[in-house]
Design a protein around this motif. Structure first.
Motif, mmCIF file in Angstrom:
data_model
loop_
_atom_site.group_PDB
_atom_site.id
_atom_site.type_symbol
_atom_site.label_atom_id
_atom_site.label_comp_id
_atom_site.label_asym_id
_atom_site.label_seq_id
_atom_site.Cartn_x
_atom_site.Cartn_y
_atom_site.Cartn_z
ATOM 1 N N ALA A 1 1.245 15.526 -8.705
ATOM 2 C CA ALA A 1 0.264 16.403 -9.341
ATOM 3 C C ALA A 1 -1.126 15.788 -9.244
ATOM 4 N N GLY A 2 -2.082 16.599 -8.830
ATOM 5 C CA GLY A 2 -3.464 16.151 -8.733
ATOM 6 C C GLY A 2 -3.877 15.595 -7.398
ATOM 7 N N GLU A 3 -2.946 15.460 -6.471
ATOM 8 C CA GLU A 3 -3.254 14.884 -5.168
ATOM 9 C C GLU A 3 -3.702 15.935 -4.154
ATOM 10 N N ILE A 4 -4.349 15.446 -3.098
ATOM 11 C CA ILE A 4 -4.422 16.155 -1.822
ATOM 12 C C ILE A 4 -3.541 15.379 -0.860
ATOM 13 N N VAL A 5 -2.534 16.029 -0.306
ATOM 14 C CA VAL A 5 -1.632 15.400 0.653
ATOM 15 C C VAL A 5 -1.774 16.123 1.985
ATOM 16 N N ALA A 6 -2.045 15.357 3.043
ATOM 17 C CA ALA A 6 -2.200 15.916 4.377
ATOM 18 C C ALA A 6 -0.866 15.850 5.119
ATOM 19 N N LEU A 7 -0.558 16.924 5.826
ATOM 20 C CA LEU A 7 0.646 17.005 6.652
ATOM 21 C C LEU A 7 0.186 17.116 8.095
ATOM 22 N N LEU A 8 0.453 16.079 8.880
ATOM 23 C CA LEU A 8 -0.081 15.946 10.232
ATOM 24 C C LEU A 8 1.050 15.952 11.250
ATOM 25 N N GLY A 9 0.680 16.195 12.502
ATOM 26 C CA GLY A 9 1.668 16.173 13.566
ATOM 27 C C GLY A 9 1.256 17.084 14.694
ATOM 28 N N MET B 1 -6.991 33.171 -6.360
ATOM 29 C CA MET B 1 -6.883 34.227 -7.373
ATOM 30 C C MET B 1 -5.520 34.221 -8.063
ATOM 31 N N GLN B 2 -4.524 33.562 -7.481
ATOM 32 C CA GLN B 2 -3.212 33.436 -8.110
ATOM 33 C C GLN B 2 -3.196 32.376 -9.218
ATOM 34 N N ARG B 3 -4.314 31.663 -9.395
ATOM 35 C CA ARG B 3 -4.359 30.553 -10.347
ATOM 36 C C ARG B 3 -3.242 29.552 -10.073
ATOM 37 N N PRO B 4 -3.173 29.046 -8.858
ATOM 38 C CA PRO B 4 -2.034 28.188 -8.497
ATOM 39 C C PRO B 4 -2.130 26.797 -9.094
ATOM 40 N N LYS B 5 -0.964 26.189 -9.258
ATOM 41 C CA LYS B 5 -0.881 24.766 -9.563
ATOM 42 C C LYS B 5 -0.853 23.958 -8.271
ATOM 43 N N LEU B 6 -0.262 24.562 -7.227
ATOM 44 C CA LEU B 6 -0.158 23.933 -5.911
ATOM 45 C C LEU B 6 -0.673 24.912 -4.875
ATOM 46 N N ARG C 1 -12.067 19.917 -1.406
ATOM 47 C CA ARG C 1 -12.223 18.773 -2.318
ATOM 48 C C ARG C 1 -12.637 19.240 -3.705
ATOM 49 N N ASP C 2 -13.551 20.213 -3.773
ATOM 50 C CA ASP C 2 -13.980 20.737 -5.071
ATOM 51 C C ASP C 2 -12.830 21.421 -5.801
ATOM 52 N N ILE C 3 -12.019 22.179 -5.067
ATOM 53 C CA ILE C 3 -10.854 22.841 -5.665
ATOM 54 C C ILE C 3 -9.950 21.817 -6.333
ATOM 55 N N ASN C 4 -9.770 20.702 -5.665
ATOM 56 C CA ASN C 4 -8.891 19.653 -6.183
ATOM 57 C C ASN C 4 -9.529 18.899 -7.352
ATOM 58 N N VAL C 5 -10.768 18.481 -7.177
ATOM 59 C CA VAL C 5 -11.408 17.618 -8.181
ATOM 60 C C VAL C 5 -11.845 18.413 -9.406
ATOM 61 N N ARG C 6 -12.502 19.550 -9.189
ATOM 62 C CA ARG C 6 -13.073 20.301 -10.309
ATOM 63 C C ARG C 6 -12.066 21.207 -10.994
ATOM 64 N N ILE D 1 -6.440 21.444 -8.995
ATOM 65 C CA ILE D 1 -5.361 22.063 -8.234
ATOM 66 C C ILE D 1 -4.848 21.078 -7.180
ATOM 67 N N THR D 2 -3.559 20.879 -7.152
ATOM 68 C CA THR D 2 -2.927 20.029 -6.151
ATOM 69 C C THR D 2 -2.916 20.758 -4.814
ATOM 70 N N VAL D 3 -3.136 20.009 -3.723
ATOM 71 C CA VAL D 3 -3.258 20.621 -2.400
ATOM 72 C C VAL D 3 -2.317 19.938 -1.412
ATOM 73 N N LEU D 4 -1.561 20.758 -0.677
ATOM 74 C CA LEU D 4 -0.800 20.289 0.482
ATOM 75 C C LEU D 4 -1.449 20.916 1.701
ATOM 76 N N LEU D 5 -2.004 20.082 2.561
ATOM 77 C CA LEU D 5 -2.903 20.518 3.624
ATOM 78 C C LEU D 5 -2.312 20.233 4.997
ATOM 79 N N VAL D 6 -2.026 21.290 5.749
ATOM 80 C CA VAL D 6 -1.678 21.171 7.169
ATOM 81 C C VAL D 6 -2.963 21.351 7.953
ATOM 82 N N GLU D 7 -3.269 20.384 8.828
ATOM 83 C CA GLU D 7 -4.584 20.435 9.470
ATOM 84 C C GLU D 7 -4.558 19.744 10.827
ATOM 85 N N GLN D 8 -5.192 20.384 11.818
ATOM 86 C CA GLN D 8 -5.283 19.808 13.155
ATOM 87 C C GLN D 8 -6.399 18.765 13.241
ATOM 88 N N ASN D 9 -7.384 18.867 12.368
ATOM 89 C CA ASN D 9 -8.504 17.937 12.372
ATOM 90 C C ASN D 9 -8.135 16.742 11.493
#
Length: 254
Positions: free
Chosen positions: A42-50, A165-170, A193-198, A201-209
């Motif tokens: 809870a509270g993290e940003i976790v990146a999923l790479l590959g 708009m769903q008011r997500p926890k994740l 980053r603002d979504i997470n810090v302010r 909201i916990t974030v699971l991020l799939v990203e090519q960059n």
């Protein structure tokens, strides 16, 4: 390109919000995820790479039961959710901004946000729209514009705003920078980053960059053919020769 120092220090909150335990999933006879273990605190940003085809998007879809896991567990806030229909998962507090945005192009910005908030008490709608517009001022300027007529960056902002708009926890984000100009990518990642810090909201991020993803993440996982091959803090992953060689010195993860 020099990798930035992660902007947030890695911490370990008291409890995980999402746990995948020996998760297996695929499409018909094709197995994509293999005994996959993953934890998001809870509270993290976790990146999923590959690399492309590693199973990253399949992992996010599996959380919503499409595809359904063939074995293993998915725990959200300690409770099993595997096998639940997508709307029930969303009600639990997980929102997904999928790859390719998938907004409703013939509807206005405001109408898209209304769709995103349909599971939430309508008395919150105005306040939640104001939060989205504060995060993405361009959307406020285009609130009555048809979404399909906006730029790719604006559509990505709308896809994220609709999920919020769903008011997500994740919040699950699948390739939010795909096809966007560098300036817009920076704006999107600042918003994440603002979504997470302010908003907390916990974030699971799939990203090519990879550079951008690990620049805002606390931790990350690297998938290869549906298996976790590397895991660690963002700074640890940036320092790994295997990760640098594959994703930071020529090859691009997707």
């Amino acid at each position: 390109m020099k990798a930035p120092t992660p902007v947030r220090s890695a911490t370990t909150p008291a409890a995980p919000i999402l746990e995948l335990r020996k998760l297996n999933a695929g499409y018909g006879p094709v197995k994509v995820l293999h005994d996959l273990d993953l934890v998001v605190n809870a509270g993290e940003i976790v990146a999923l790479l590959g690399a492309n085809g590693a199973g990253k998007s399949t992992l996010l879809r599996t959380l919503f039961g499409r595809p359904r896991p063939t074995s293993g567990q998915i725990l959200f806030e300690g409770q099993p959710i595997e096998g639940m229909p997508a709307h029930a998962v969303a009600k639990r507090g997980i929102a997904h901004a999928p790859e390719g945005r998938r907004i409703m192009p013939k509807m206005t910005v405001l109408e898209n946000l209304q769709i995103g908030g349909h599971l939430i008490d309508p008395t919150h709608f105005a306040a939640d729209v104001d939060k989205v517009f504060a995060l993405f001022p361009r959307l406020a300027e285009r609130r009555k514009q048809r979404a399909g007529t906006m730029s790719g960056g604006e559509q990505q902002m709308l896809a994220i705003g609709r999920a919020l708009m769903q008011r997500p926890k994740l919040l699950l984000l699948d390739e939010p920078s795909l096809g966007l100009a560098p300036l817009i990518i920076r704006q999107i990642f600042d918003a994440i980053r603002d979504i997470n810090v302010r908003e907390g909201i916990t974030v699971l991020l799939v990203e090519q960059n990879v550079v951008q993803a690990l620049g805002i993440a606390d931790r990350g996982y690297v998938l290869q053919t549906g298996r976790v091959v590397h895991a660690g803090t963002a700074s640890d992953l940036l320092a790994m020769p295997e990760v640098r060689g594959a994703y930071l010195e020529g090859a691009i993860a997707s």
